[in-house]
Design a protein around this motif. Structure first.
Motif, PDB file in Angstrom:
ATOM      1  N   LEU A 298      -0.202  -6.983 -12.202  1.00  0.00           N
ATOM      2  CA  LEU A 298      -1.052  -6.482 -11.121  1.00  0.00           C
ATOM      3  C   LEU A 298      -0.456  -5.220 -10.487  1.00  0.00           C
ATOM      4  O   LEU A 298      -1.172  -4.246 -10.245  1.00  0.00           O
ATOM      5  CB  LEU A 298      -1.252  -7.556 -10.043  1.00  0.00           C
ATOM      6  N   ALA A 299       0.829  -5.262 -10.241  1.00  0.00           N
ATOM      7  CA  ALA A 299       1.490  -4.112  -9.603  1.00  0.00           C
ATOM      8  C   ALA A 299       1.425  -2.877 -10.490  1.00  0.00           C
ATOM      9  O   ALA A 299       1.109  -1.776 -10.012  1.00  0.00           O
ATOM     10  CB  ALA A 299       2.947  -4.455  -9.282  1.00  0.00           C
ATOM     11  N   ARG A 300       1.700  -3.022 -11.763  1.00  0.00           N
ATOM     12  CA  ARG A 300       1.672  -1.876 -12.678  1.00  0.00           C
ATOM     13  C   ARG A 300       0.274  -1.272 -12.800  1.00  0.00           C
ATOM     14  O   ARG A 300       0.142  -0.085 -13.081  1.00  0.00           O
ATOM     15  CB  ARG A 300       2.189  -2.287 -14.052  1.00  0.00           C
ATOM     16  N   ASN A 301      -0.747  -2.107 -12.584  1.00  0.00           N
ATOM     17  CA  ASN A 301      -2.128  -1.626 -12.654  1.00  0.00           C
ATOM     18  C   ASN A 301      -2.694  -1.264 -11.274  1.00  0.00           C
ATOM     19  O   ASN A 301      -3.882  -0.992 -11.149  1.00  0.00           O
ATOM     20  CB  ASN A 301      -3.024  -2.667 -13.326  1.00  0.00           C
TER      21      ASN A 301
ATOM     22  N   GLU B 251       0.815  -1.220   0.000  1.00  0.00           N
ATOM     23  CA  GLU B 251       0.000   0.000   0.000  1.00  0.00           C
ATOM     24  C   GLU B 251       0.844   1.263   0.000  1.00  0.00           C
ATOM     25  O   GLU B 251       0.310   2.361  -0.178  1.00  0.00           O
ATOM     26  CB  GLU B 251      -0.930   0.001   1.214  1.00  0.00           C
ATOM     27  N   SER B 252       2.147   1.132   0.168  1.00  0.00           N
ATOM     28  CA  SER B 252       3.022   2.299   0.243  1.00  0.00           C
ATOM     29  C   SER B 252       3.160   2.984  -1.120  1.00  0.00           C
ATOM     30  O   SER B 252       3.582   2.361  -2.102  1.00  0.00           O
ATOM     31  CB  SER B 252       4.412   1.887   0.733  1.00  0.00           C
ATOM     32  N   PRO B 253       2.842   4.275  -1.194  1.00  0.00           N
ATOM     33  CA  PRO B 253       2.994   5.001  -2.457  1.00  0.00           C
ATOM     34  C   PRO B 253       4.463   5.291  -2.788  1.00  0.00           C
ATOM     35  O   PRO B 253       4.784   5.643  -3.914  1.00  0.00           O
ATOM     36  CB  PRO B 253       2.219   6.290  -2.218  1.00  0.00           C
ATOM     37  N   GLU B 254       5.350   5.101  -1.808  1.00  0.00           N
ATOM     38  CA  GLU B 254       6.764   5.404  -2.008  1.00  0.00           C
ATOM     39  C   GLU B 254       7.539   4.268  -2.676  1.00  0.00           C
ATOM     40  O   GLU B 254       8.635   4.468  -3.186  1.00  0.00           O
ATOM     41  CB  GLU B 254       7.407   5.749  -0.662  1.00  0.00           C
TER      42      GLU B 254
ATOM     43  N   ARG C 187       8.956  -2.951  -7.765  1.00  0.00           N
ATOM     44  CA  ARG C 187       9.598  -3.374  -6.513  1.00  0.00           C
ATOM     45  C   ARG C 187       8.618  -4.180  -5.660  1.00  0.00           C
ATOM     46  O   ARG C 187       8.977  -5.168  -5.030  1.00  0.00           O
ATOM     47  CB  ARG C 187      10.085  -2.131  -5.764  1.00  0.00           C
ATOM     48  N   LYS C 188       7.357  -3.726  -5.632  1.00  0.00           N
ATOM     49  CA  LYS C 188       6.323  -4.435  -4.874  1.00  0.00           C
ATOM     50  C   LYS C 188       6.158  -5.852  -5.419  1.00  0.00           C
ATOM     51  O   LYS C 188       6.100  -6.814  -4.656  1.00  0.00           O
ATOM     52  CB  LYS C 188       4.995  -3.684  -4.959  1.00  0.00           C
TER      53      LYS C 188
END
Length: 179
Positions: free
Chosen positions: A81-84, A49-52, A57-58
């Protein structure tokens, strides 16, 4: 909840199509379950959930946590999924995939909430009736919820049958409120 299922459905459908094409339904069911469980851990969820933290990386960290369960296709899926911005949907995607798999295998998972534990005979009669109604092999699980006051709630896929006293009282109160 319905909104999350709506967002997750295209991903579940896509993974299901890929898994069916490669005769890997069990593999992907397990893989998605591991991904969802890992993503649901508190520290991992905080990272996701971190926007940083960049999306790639997630996905990398989640794949790393899942270890051998996630091979190249799994890593690519996590990256998509991460990119979206959809890593938070892994639980819903896994549930959607499991429903598609059960439909493919002609199984139906049914959950029964009742005020008291079901006897073996009651569970068997209910299972037989549901198998006739849905035309599928039923896998029945039951749990106790004393707040129902009496009766039971049956959840079978998208169908919910509320035969609880609590449900009837809520409907009565709703009807009276409209008068």
């Amino acid at each position: 909840m319905a909104e999350l299922a709506t967002l997750a459905r295209p991903y579940a459908n896509a993974v299901f199509a890929l898994a069916r094409e490669n005769d890997a339904l069990d593999l992907w069911a397990r893989r998605l379950g591991v991904m969802a469980a890992a993503a649901d851990e508190e520290r991992v969820r905080t990272l996701m959930e971190s926007p940083e933290v960049p999306a790639e990386r997630k996905a990398f960290h989640l794949a790393e946590i899942c270890g051998d369960e996630v091979e190249e296709r799994g890593r690519k899926f996590l990256l998509v999924l991460a990119r979206n911005g959809r890593l938070g949907l892994l639980g819903e995607i896994s549930r959607g995939f499991d429903e598609l798999k059960a439909a493919e295998e002609r199984n139906l998972d049914v959950e029964v909430l009742s005020t008291y534990p079901l006897t073996e005979a009651q569970a068997e009669r209910l299972k037989d009736a549901l198998q006739m109604k849905f035309g599928k092999e039923v896998r029945l699980s039951s749990d106790v919820d004393a707040s129902l006051l009496g009766g039971a709630i049956v959840r079978a896929g998208d169908t919910v049958i509320d035969g609880s006293v609590r449900g009837r009282l809520d409907k009565l109160a709703e009807s009276l409120a409209r008068m």
